[in-house]
Motif scaffolding. Structure first.
Motif, PDB file in Angstrom:
ATOM      1  N   PRO B  39      89.807-120.432 -35.368  1.00  0.00           N
ATOM      2  CA  PRO B  39      88.424-120.786 -35.056  1.00  0.00           C
ATOM      3  C   PRO B  39      87.433-119.990 -35.899  1.00  0.00           C
ATOM      4  O   PRO B  39      87.800-119.016 -36.549  1.00  0.00           O
ATOM      5  N   SER B  40      86.180-120.419 -35.864  1.00  0.00           N
ATOM      6  CA  SER B  40      85.140-119.690 -36.583  1.00  0.00           C
ATOM      7  C   SER B  40      85.031-118.276 -36.026  1.00  0.00           C
ATOM      8  O   SER B  40      85.211-118.061 -34.831  1.00  0.00           O
ATOM      9  N   GLY B  41      84.762-117.343 -36.892  1.00  0.00           N
ATOM     10  CA  GLY B  41      84.593-115.962 -36.448  1.00  0.00           C
ATOM     11  C   GLY B  41      85.909-115.248 -36.242  1.00  0.00           C
ATOM     12  O   GLY B  41      85.939-114.156 -35.694  1.00  0.00           O
ATOM     13  N   ALA B  42      87.021-115.853 -36.676  1.00  0.00           N
ATOM     14  CA  ALA B  42      88.323-115.226 -36.480  1.00  0.00           C
ATOM     15  C   ALA B  42      88.595-114.147 -37.525  1.00  0.00           C
ATOM     16  O   ALA B  42      89.549-113.390 -37.407  1.00  0.00           O
ATOM     17  N   GLY B  43      87.748-114.103 -38.563  1.00  0.00           N
ATOM     18  CA  GLY B  43      87.947-113.088 -39.607  1.00  0.00           C
ATOM     19  C   GLY B  43      88.597-113.639 -40.858  1.00  0.00           C
ATOM     20  O   GLY B  43      88.972-112.878 -41.751  1.00  0.00           O
ATOM     21  N   LYS B  44      88.705-114.980 -40.944  1.00  0.00           N
ATOM     22  CA  LYS B  44      89.399-115.593 -42.088  1.00  0.00           C
ATOM     23  C   LYS B  44      88.666-115.316 -43.408  1.00  0.00           C
ATOM     24  O   LYS B  44      89.270-114.939 -44.411  1.00  0.00           O
ATOM     25  N   SER B  45      87.328-115.518 -43.379  1.00  0.00           N
ATOM     26  CA  SER B  45      86.562-115.331 -44.617  1.00  0.00           C
ATOM     27  C   SER B  45      86.565-113.874 -45.063  1.00  0.00           C
ATOM     28  O   SER B  45      86.636-113.571 -46.261  1.00  0.00           O
ATOM     29  N   THR B  46      86.513-112.973 -44.084  1.00  0.00           N
ATOM     30  CA  THR B  46      86.550-111.548 -44.420  1.00  0.00           C
ATOM     31  C   THR B  46      87.876-111.193 -45.081  1.00  0.00           C
ATOM     32  O   THR B  46      87.920-110.437 -46.053  1.00  0.00           O
ATOM     33  N   LEU B  47      88.958-111.780 -44.554  1.00  0.00           N
ATOM     34  CA  LEU B  47      90.267-111.534 -45.146  1.00  0.00           C
ATOM     35  C   LEU B  47      90.272-111.958 -46.616  1.00  0.00           C
ATOM     36  O   LEU B  47      90.773-111.242 -47.487  1.00  0.00           O
TER      37      LEU B  47
END
Lengths: 231, 241, 285
Positions: B39-47
């Motif tokens: 889901p959004s905010g799961a930290g995917k983009s940060t990873l």
């Protein structure tokens, strides 16, 4: 109405005769404003870019100072430069007062906040995610800043144009620190003041037309650059 | 094939006391196509930003091609072997070709034949001299993809690249990425919240929730025999987020 | 792609290059004497008439800074000029008393005149004394335009008000303190139909641009001026080099001697005769 028309005709005749005194005044105006603009751009664009790339909190005070500088009355700048360069002032040993150097110094102080402030605004206007994207494509720090500046170029050019318009038409400061000395520090604006004072309106109108023409030519040239840079 | 691009151990990223990424262990193999869903905010983009070395981790270890990330790592050089295509294509106000050249120009490289080839592949040869900002959304993302592929990265990171695009563009972008992954052995890490896309493209799929990596598994296993109940719920579309 | 960049850099380079090499300037004599003076001596054309002789004789260029007397004296006080040619006796004496100059010399004089609109609403034409006319102007509240710029003319005007025992203030709607030079003040008076005090030289040189103004006190020439209080003496002073480093005292002294010399004095007396039928300045060294 008649007088304006007559003045205009006289003015045109005067311009096309390329009077040597007139050529000298125009040349000095361009020299003083050109050097001042060149130096202001050289310092102002990097400063503005650096500020535009800094986080908001750190930028606050300097940005406020720059915006204040943009609104500074030129005469006040002139007075400040005058007092600094006076033989009884701290920089008197330079012996710059009543020389083109003093006029350039005053114009730089007027133009610098304009260039830096508007460059800062232009850089801030660039997509906030562009730096990240550019670094993801392998840019080093210098390449990153250069790319952002290039992206903000329309605003940066506008900043330089605004500064040019501000100083080429400025009269109070250059009158004070230049002294309007014939053949030495007499530029278009101070010559216009002089000829208005002595009632030589034809001459004043002629000089006004030239000033207008120069400003227009410079703006048109820079807008052309902007248009080319825009696509 | 066992060779690793990334070996991650105890990786943490915090922003002002908020833990955004907290990954115990993750190995990414050379040439694999890893999809991260969640889901959004799961930290995917940060990873992805951590994997592109755009941000330093708060703690933990990242080995990139067997070298440990540290203060003395040649970050610029590493960053130049990886690149990211973001959800929203950010192009310069310049011609299409100038945009595609950008990454090469940073490396002082010239590769005219590669540029022409990639332009043709994304179907934009005719637009090479057009101003980029006059293109449609799908075309813009194709330019962004071409700009990333033309530098021949070892690792291609994709952050929701086809969200908001029409099926034609989605299909085209997926096709080009898969092609590159196979032909060049480019390692791909794709972040998406579209589980159908994950199933179509991934060799392995992982689920992220609240910064943690819940499960990483071969695509078939991930969708059909998940080891974690949360993965099963996510795959069935029962997870409300 | 870097098209615009190349053009922009080129443009700046051209400007920068142009600045370093000013063309057509006469081989500047290394010597330059800085003269701070009033607008009247410069704008009337007197200096352009007499200075070339000095520049030739001493191969020294004279840089003329033409401002109000107040500012000219301020420039001298700061040591930013080498020699002063001004007309405000009281301020000149103070300048010497304060040690900014060692001595002041009479150079020349002309006179002030009171100008007013054609219809002379205050009916002051023909008054023997300017102070009397000023009283009537104040009593009838007729429009008056003052330089208001601490110039020699402004100083004289205020001293006439003092003689008339009137203190003009900004509350008096008819009294307009312009803060402008002589030329602007004359043009404004001409447009607004106001009385104003002017030096005769500037008035004569601008007369054709001032059709609505007539001389109400002072007559047609200095001989015709019955009010001796309206005399306008000019003094020359070399700035004291002991006070400010860099002041060119030696050349300034030569300038003083030159302007007081018989030859220059004669030239001053001859200036404007053919054009205005009378001299604009009377030498009195």
């Amino acid at each position: 109405m008649d007088e304006i028309f007559r003045g205009f005709l006289h003015a045109l005749r005067f311009i096309f005769s390329a009077d040597p005194a007139l050529v000298e005044i125009v040349w000095l105006s361009m020299r003083v404003t050109g050097v001042a603009l060149f130096i202001s751009t050289l310092i102002g664009v990097p400063v503005g870019a650096a500020l535009g790339l800094t986080r908001r909190r750190a930028r606050g005070l300097i940005a406020a100072l720059l915006y204040t500088g943009m609104g500074l009355p030129p005469v006040v700048v002139g007075l400040f430069v005058y007092l600094m360069l006076s033989r009884s002032g701290p920089l008197g040993m330079l012996d710059w007062l009543f020389t083109p150097s003093a006029m350039i110094a005053a114009q730089i102080i007027i133009a610098f906040p304009l260039v830096a402030g508007l460059t800062m605004t232009a850089v801030q206007g660039v997509d906030a995610n562009l730096p990240l994207q550019v670094r993801a494509l392998g840019a080093n720090r210098a390449q990153e800043i250069w790319t952002i500046l290039r992206e903000a170029r329309i605003g940066v050019i506008a900043a330089i144009v605004a500064a040019f318009g501000g100083i080429v038409s400025e009269v109070g400061a250059v009158m004070l620190v230049g002294g309007n000395i014939e053949g030495k520090t007499r530029v278009l604006t101070t010559a216009i003041v002089l000829n208005t004072r002595t009632g030589d309106f034809d001459l004043a109108i002629a000089l006004g037309i030239i000033l207008l023409g120069l400003a227009f030519a410079a703006n048109a040239a820079l807008l052309q650059l902007q248009k080319r840079g825009g696509d | 094939m066992a060779e690793l691009v990334y070996r991650i151990r105890g990786l943490k990223k915090e922003y002002a006391d908020r833990v955004v990424v907290d990954i115990e262990q993750l190995d990414i193999h050379t040439g694999e196509f890893l999809v991260i869903v969640g889901p959004s905010g799961a930290g995917k983009s940060t990873l992805l930003r951590l994997l592109n070395f755009l941000e330093p981790p708060t703690s933990g270890e990242i080995y990139f091609q067997d070298q440990l990330l540290g203060a003395s790592s040649p970050l610029l050089e590493w960053r130049r072997r990886v690149t990211t295509v973001f959800q929203r294509p950010i192009l310069l106000r310049a011609r299409v070709r100038e945009n595609i050249v950008l990454g090469l120009s940073f490396r002082d490289e010239r590769a005219d034949d590669r540029i022409e080839k990639i332009l043709a592949r994304v179907g934009l040869s005719a637009f090479a001299q057009q101003p980029a900002h006059k293109l449609s959304g799908g075309e813009l993302q194709r330019v962004a993809l071409a700009r990333a592929l033309v530098i021949n990265p070892s690792v291609l990171l994709l952050d929701e690249p086809t969200a908001n695009l029409d099926p034609y563009n989605v299909g085209m972008i997926e096709e080009i990425v898969r092609e590159h992954n196979r032909a060049q052995r480019t390692t791909v890490v794709l972040v998406t919240h579209n589980i159908f896309q994950a199933r179509r493209l991934g060799t392995r799929v992982g689920l992220m929730l609240g910064g943690r990596l819940i499960e990483v598994n071969a695509t078939n296993a991930f969708f059909n025999s998940a080891s974690d109940p949360r993965t099963a719920a996510f795959v069935r579309g029962e997870m409300i987020y | 792609m870097k098209h615009w960049l190349i053009v922009a850099t080129g443009l700046l380079a051209v400007i920068a290059g142009a600045c370093s090499a000013p063309p057509g300037n006469p081989p500047a004599a290394n010597c330059a004497l800085r003269l701070a003076t009033t607008t009247s001596t410069a704008d009337s054309g007197l200096l352009a008439f007499i200075l070339p002789d000095f520049e030739k004789k001493f191969s020294c260029k004279v840089d003329v800074i033409a401002v109000g007397t107040g500012q000219a004296i301020e420039i001298g006080t700061k040591g930013d000029a080498d020699v002063l040619l001004v007309h405000a006796r009281a301020q000149e004496d103070k300048f010497v008393a304060d040690g900014h100059a060692k001595e002041r010399f009479d150079v020349m004089y002309n006179d002030f005149i009171l100008l007013g609109p054609q219809d002379d609403p205050a009916k002051v034409k023909g008054s023997a004394r300017a102070a009397d006319a000023f009283k009537t102007i104040a009593a009838t509240q007729s429009a008056f335009a003052s330089r208001g710029d601490k110039s020699g003319t402004n100083t004289k005007e205020l001293s006439i008000w003092a003689t008339a025992t009137i203190t003009p203030t900004k509350e008096m709607a008819w009294y307009n303190s312009l803060g402008q030079g002589m030329g602007e003040t004359l043009l404004t008076s001409n447009e607004k139909g106001a009385y104003t005090l002017a030096d005769r030289g500037t008035y004569l040189s601008m007369k054709d641009k001032l059709p609505n103004l007539i001389v109400v006190v002072g007559g047609t020439s200095i001989q015709d001026n019955k009010d001796k209080d309206l005399l306008n003496p000019y003094g020359v002073m070399a700035v004291n080099p002991d006070k400010h480093l860099g002041v060119k005292f030696e050349m300034a002294t030569k300038f003083v001697q030159w302007i007081l010399s018989k030859e220059t004095q004669e030239r001053i007396g001859g200036f404007g005769k053919d054009k205005y039928g009378q001299p604009l300045f009377y030498p009195n060294a």
